[in-house]
Write an enzyme that holds these catalytic residues in place. Structure first.
Site, mmCIF file in Angstrom:
data_model
loop_
_atom_site.group_PDB
_atom_site.id
_atom_site.type_symbol
_atom_site.label_atom_id
_atom_site.label_comp_id
_atom_site.label_asym_id
_atom_site.label_seq_id
_atom_site.Cartn_x
_atom_site.Cartn_y
_atom_site.Cartn_z
ATOM 1 N N CYS A 167 0.850 -1.167 -0.007
ATOM 2 C CA CYS A 167 0.034 0.120 -0.151
ATOM 3 C C CYS A 167 0.973 1.231 0.071
ATOM 4 C CB CYS A 167 -0.917 -0.105 1.179
ATOM 5 S SG CYS A 167 -0.383 0.246 2.797
ATOM 6 N N ASP A 168 2.006 1.286 0.499
ATOM 7 C CA ASP A 168 3.052 2.456 0.825
ATOM 8 C C ASP A 168 3.233 2.964 -0.846
ATOM 9 O OD1 ASP A 168 3.280 0.526 2.538
ATOM 10 O OD2 ASP A 168 5.319 1.303 3.197
ATOM 11 N N SER A 169 3.192 1.860 -1.854
ATOM 12 C CA SER A 169 3.392 2.300 -3.263
ATOM 13 C C SER A 169 2.418 3.301 -3.833
ATOM 14 C CB SER A 169 3.370 1.117 -3.996
ATOM 15 O OG SER A 169 2.214 0.380 -4.131
ATOM 16 N N LEU A 170 1.411 3.553 -3.363
ATOM 17 C CA LEU A 170 0.206 4.320 -3.671
ATOM 18 C C LEU A 170 0.670 5.662 -3.554
ATOM 19 C CD1 LEU A 170 -2.886 2.353 -3.053
ATOM 20 C CD2 LEU A 170 -1.572 2.278 -5.110
#
Length: 381
Positions: A167-170
């Site tokens: 989710c960090d990639s978002l």
């Protein structure tokens, strides 16, 4: 209209504070009431931003300035320059870019390497020097030319980092594509970003809890108290990604309402689980699981909620008490020398945190939160 909203907002906070004070015994709590009614104005917020930014600039972490760790700080520093018009902060961004030759990290397809390009595209709009974004353009093009089926699995995937599978990639990649689409007038970037976002969301977003799992390893994990683990900063990264994508997405884009809906859902859910101390527990649904104060997730949440009020997506009467409480905690996290403390170390799940823990991405998250608080306030209250 904006002035009307801010005045109404200020009045709401005054009324809440007055109600608190008048329903409290004046003897022991008079001092507390006076402190709670003390004024907050734009100059105060700006000075705190400069204090945190100056400390971070003077105290490099030793990590590469174009890493994902540093990207939120330079993103926040650009916001500080936009507000203050202090050339010192713009020059610091230029110096960073020159030092890395305006090049993202050499790890093609990894969402993390795109985070710093957000700053490069914003600076390009000011400097209009194509050298600033040439290498960023090359990096953003690479995933578009690879015709492979999207694979957002994480556990057991040898190539997890090539997809937006955590989710960090978002926060890292989608705003870069959205910004580049706007700067270069290239709708293909925006189409690619929206397709990838919803692939990740369909896999990691819990539609009942309105929160994100960090990655698929957490689907069946539980805290010691039996709760699902929704990591605070991981969801903070998503909130930050949503605000920045929406900042750059055209108002009439067919996917915009869908992004807005997810943003509203998440902020509404988060508003119900803020702790009395103003911060959010690292494990959002279990504040007894690593109960220490934590500032980086909280800063992203306050940034998002203040942004939502400023942009008319969140009701001010509901969210201002939450924003105010969170802002009070964030100011508590600032050391006298400008260190931004209570920042959880690099990780993917709850861990121990102390007042002395600080990271550059935490300072960046604070600058983003303070930017929206600054916009929210134009009078003392």
């Amino acid at each position: 209209m904006k002035n009307y909203l801010v005045k109404t907002l200020s009045g709401t906070i005054c009324l809440l504070l007055f109600s608190f004070c008048t329903t409290t015994h004046l003897s022991a709590n008079t001092k507390d009431c006076i402190e709670k009614r003390s004024s907050i104005d734009q100059d105060q917020v700006l000075q705190l931003m400069k204090k945190v930014a100056d400390w971070q600039l003077a105290n490099p972490t030793g990590k590469g300035l174009n890493t994902w760790d540093y990207a939120p700080f330079y993103i926040g520093l650009m916001q500080l320059y936009t507000i203050s018009k202090d050339e010192k902060y713009l020059n610091a961004i230029v110096e960073m870019g020159d030092s890395v030759n305006w090049t993202p990290r050499a790890r093609p397809y990894d969402a993390n390497v795109y985070a710093i390009t957000q700053v490069f595209y914003e600076l390009y709009e000011i400097k209009e020097d194509k050298h600033i974004i040439d290498r960023s353009n090359f990096m953003l093009e690479m995933p578009l030319r690879r015709r492979l089926e999207n694979d957002v699995t994480f556990d057991g995937n040898k190539y997890w980092w090539e997809w937006w599978s955590w989710c960090d990639s978002l926060f890292m990649a989608p705003p870069a594509y959205a910004r580049a689409a706007a700067v270069l007038n290239n709708p293909e970037y925006l189409n690619f970003m929206t397709e990838r976002w919803w692939d990740t969301s369909d896999y990691l977003y819990d539609k009942k809890e309105h929160l994100y799992f960090r990655d698929d390893r957490f689907f069946n994990k539980k805290s010691k108290n039996g709760s699902k683990i929704y990591w605070s900063r991981g969801n903070g990264w998503v909130i930050g990604g949503l605000t920045r994508v929406l900042d750059y997405m055209p108002k009439n884009h067919p996917e915009r309402k869908k992004f807005e809906q997810q943003f509203i859902e998440m902020c509404t859910r988060l508003s119900a689980i803020q702790t009395e101390g103003g911060y959010w527990g690292q494990s959002l649904l279990d504040t007894k699981f690593y109960p220490q104060k934590e500032s980086s997730g909280t800063a992203f949440f306050i940034h998002g909620m203040a942004w939502g009020v400023n942009n008319g997506l969140l009701p001010k009467d509901q969210f201002m008490p939450i924003i105010k409480k969170g802002w009070d905690f964030l100011t508590e996290a600032i050391h006298t020398d400008g260190t931004f403390g209570y920042v959880q170390e690099v990780g993917d799940s709850p861990t121990d945190v102390s007042f002395d823990d600080s990271e550059s991405y935490g300072s960046g998250a604070f600058l983003l939160a303070a930017t929206e608080i600054y916009k929210l306030i134009n009078t003392k209250y």
